[in-house]
Design a protein around this motif. Structure first.
Motif, PDB file in Angstrom:
ATOM      1  N   ARG A 136      -8.345  16.392  -9.697  1.00  0.00           N
ATOM      2  CA  ARG A 136      -9.709  16.639 -10.172  1.00  0.00           C
ATOM      3  C   ARG A 136     -10.487  15.355 -10.437  1.00  0.00           C
ATOM      4  NH1 ARG A 136      -7.032  20.713 -13.325  1.00  0.00           N
ATOM      5  NH2 ARG A 136      -7.566  22.820 -12.633  1.00  0.00           N
ATOM      6  N   ALA A 137      -9.867  14.382 -11.117  1.00  0.00           N
ATOM      7  CA  ALA A 137     -10.607  13.191 -11.541  1.00  0.00           C
ATOM      8  C   ALA A 137     -11.217  12.453 -10.359  1.00  0.00           C
ATOM      9  CB  ALA A 137      -9.695  12.263 -12.344  1.00  0.00           C
ATOM     10  N   LEU A 138     -10.399  12.167  -9.338  1.00  0.00           N
ATOM     11  CA  LEU A 138     -10.921  11.440  -8.186  1.00  0.00           C
ATOM     12  C   LEU A 138     -11.884  12.300  -7.378  1.00  0.00           C
ATOM     13  CD1 LEU A 138      -8.024   9.293  -6.674  1.00  0.00           C
ATOM     14  CD2 LEU A 138     -10.219   8.496  -7.579  1.00  0.00           C
ATOM     15  N   PHE A 139     -11.632  13.594  -7.315  1.00  0.00           N
ATOM     16  CA  PHE A 139     -12.538  14.442  -6.544  1.00  0.00           C
ATOM     17  C   PHE A 139     -13.898  14.542  -7.213  1.00  0.00           C
ATOM     18  CE2 PHE A 139     -14.365  18.406  -4.980  1.00  0.00           C
ATOM     19  CZ  PHE A 139     -14.231  18.216  -3.609  1.00  0.00           C
ATOM     20  N   VAL A 140     -13.904  14.662  -8.534  1.00  0.00           N
ATOM     21  CA  VAL A 140     -15.183  14.706  -9.252  1.00  0.00           C
ATOM     22  C   VAL A 140     -15.934  13.397  -9.067  1.00  0.00           C
ATOM     23  CG1 VAL A 140     -16.238  14.806 -11.539  1.00  0.00           C
ATOM     24  CG2 VAL A 140     -14.463  16.446 -10.924  1.00  0.00           C
ATOM     25  N   GLY A 141     -15.192  12.283  -9.095  1.00  0.00           N
ATOM     26  CA  GLY A 141     -15.824  10.971  -8.946  1.00  0.00           C
ATOM     27  C   GLY A 141     -16.274  10.674  -7.529  1.00  0.00           C
ATOM     28  N   GLY A 142     -15.503  11.119  -6.536  1.00  0.00           N
ATOM     29  CA  GLY A 142     -15.811  10.784  -5.150  1.00  0.00           C
ATOM     30  C   GLY A 142     -16.339  11.922  -4.322  1.00  0.00           C
ATOM     31  N   GLY A 143     -16.045  13.154  -4.725  1.00  0.00           N
ATOM     32  CA  GLY A 143     -16.536  14.313  -4.005  1.00  0.00           C
ATOM     33  C   GLY A 143     -15.934  14.465  -2.617  1.00  0.00           C
TER      34      GLY A 143
END
Length: 269
Positions: free
Chosen positions: A50-57
């Protein structure tokens, strides 16, 4: 189709690396991509949470795919059935190799959302000419607790097996679970069911805890993939750490009661 390497005494390095998924639980997107650049040729897949996906999409996933690397999208889709279906379709269009979701309805014996998700992903792949990703249910006890669950379900040692069975009945490809749950899932769901596990340690650091499993332990128990993060990206030499893990995976395969060397591919759509 499942492929088999028929000589149990021989292994192929490419096949060994397919078993290893590196978790990109890093705070900085740039650092994560540098790690991908460094390891893409020697590991099978990278897990994005979640963290990287929220930050990078979605663009972050595309960046990894442009580097020729595979992605396990670990977002544990958990919403209304229709929203889960939409999220599953978009993950498929991103080209991820795997994604996971929560096992909806398993407390009451329903597999409806899992079945619909699998069917919708298969339909989109046929109509748009896409590769079908493997769809996994989250079967770890800590991740499937719910305020609406029965008092028995979260604490029951049979809960993981129950979820895995529901996932298999819904034609999902496999589950994400902890190492100590692997054997019971494998015995329940058979050899073609994918088991992804985390929480394993490097062999050289396992002595600190007799109960901490190695990659070899997980593979020997029946896991198909092991997810490892910080022991690799915190290592002074990440490539050496990867080599140690693939050597450990080979030990597990050589000592596995499964006598054929299986290279798991997604089942045909």
């Amino acid at each position: 189709m499942t492929q088999y390497w028929p000589f149990s005494g021989l292994t192929r390095q490419n096949a060994l690396r397919e078993r290893l998924i590196v978790s990109l639980d890093l705070r900085d997107r740039g650092d994560a991509l540098k790690l991908v650049d460094r390891l893409a040729r020697v590991v099978g897949m990278f897990k994005v949470g979640r963290a990287l996906f929220v930050g990078g999409g979605p663009d972050f996933i595309r960046e990894i795919r442009r580097r020729g690397a595979e992605v396990f999208l670990d977002l544990k889709f958990h919403d209304s059935p229709q929203k889960v279906l939409r999220a599953a379709v978009e993950a498929t269009r991103l080209g991820v190799k795997m994604f996971d979701l929560h096992p909806y309805g398993s407390t009451c014996g329903s597999t409806d959302t899992m079945t619909r998700t699998r069917a919708e992903v298969a339909r989109i792949c046929r109509t748009e000419g896409l590769r079908r990703p493997s769809i996994l249910a989250v079967a770890t006890l800590s991740d499937t607790k719910s305020p609406n669950s029965s008092a028995r379900a979260p604490e029951s040692p049979d809960r993981v097996t129950e979820i895995a069975r529901f996932a298999a009945d819904a034609s999902l490809d496999g589950v994400v679970t902890w190492p100590h749950e692997i054997t019971q899932v494998r015995n329940t769901c058979g050899r073609r069911f994918i088991i992804v596990t985390s929480g394993v340690r490097l062999r050289e650091t396992v002595n600190a805890s007799a109960n901490a499993p190695t990659a070899a332990d997980a593979i020997r128990a029946g896991a198909d993939y092991v997810v490892i993060g910080s022991p690799i990206w915190r290592a002074a030499e990440p490539l050496r750490a990867v080599r140690e893990i693939t050597d450990d995976i080979e030990r597990g395969l050589r000592n596995s009661p499964r006598r054929t060397f299986e290279i798991l591919n997604p089942r045909p759509v």
